[in-house]
Design a protein around this motif. Structure first.
Motif: not given
Length: 215
Positions: A14-15, A24, A34, A95, A99-100, A131, A134
């Protein structure tokens, strides 16, 4: 719990791996796999701009950082979620939080702690629009155990001195990622996911020889 082998590959695909600071999609300075200042430690905004002279060495450095970040996000998910999880559910949440950074305040987490493991809350975090894919992959992983990563398309990106991605330098396999992470000496013991066939290495080697013969 610890993230599984396949969970690590999921995040890495993903990253991608970027061996120099870049902005980004929402303008946040990021580096490596990431990593942002929010994860603590290295602040990408303060690093020298542009690609390093030794890309391979930089990749190893940022895989060490990735390993440290995984420890932090594993701990966050373990602290935030109060009910038992299956391995694929834990991987999906690591994950998501990687990301968040939202595991402590997400309605998703509240629902899981109430016993609702439908995973609808993943889709409450879909900005910026790019996003969405993902989030859907994480939701599917949480619900079904279907890992989106295929383990052989982890991109290493090129980036200019202004922090703009210029394209993919090359891709590496999941096996190569694991080898590189092991070579950093971080000592990460990746939790066991589904076991690979004992023939997998031989098959991969044969395919590589066939590919060389065609070039």
């Amino acid at each position: 719990m610890k993230i599984s082998d396949r969970g690590v590959l999921e995040i890495a695909e993903h990253e991608g791996i970027v061996p120099a600071p870049y902005r980004d999609s929402v303008g946040v300075w990021t580096v490596g796999v990431g990593h942002t200042a929010a994860a603590g430690g290295v602040n990408p905004a303060k690093l020298p701009r542009g690609m390093p002279a030794d890309v391979d060495a930089a990749v190893l450095d940022y895989l060490r950082l990735f390993d440290a970040d995984l420890d932090k996000y594993e701990a966050r998910v373990n602290a935030a979620v109060k009910v038992p999880l299956k391995q694929h559910q834990f991987d999906a949440l690591v994950s998501f939080d990687f990301n968040t950074g939202g595991i402590y305040r997400a309605k998703l987490t509240e629902a899981i702690n109430r016993g609702d493991k439908g995973g609808d809350g993943f889709m409450g975090w879909v900005k910026p629009p790019e996003i969405i894919r993902r989030r859907k992959a994480e939701q599917a992983l949480f619900r079904t155990g279907n890992y989106d990563a295929n383990g052989d398309q982890i991109p290493i990106w090129d980036v200019d001195s202004n922090g703009k991605l210029r394209g993919i330098l090359k891709t590496i396999s999941g096996a190569e990622l694991q080898r590189l992470m092991a070579s950093t000496g971080s000592g990460r013991k990746i939790a066991a996911g589904p076991k690979r066939s004992p023939w997998a290495g031989l098959i991969a080697a044969l395919l590589a020889l066939i590919g060389k013969g065609k070039s």
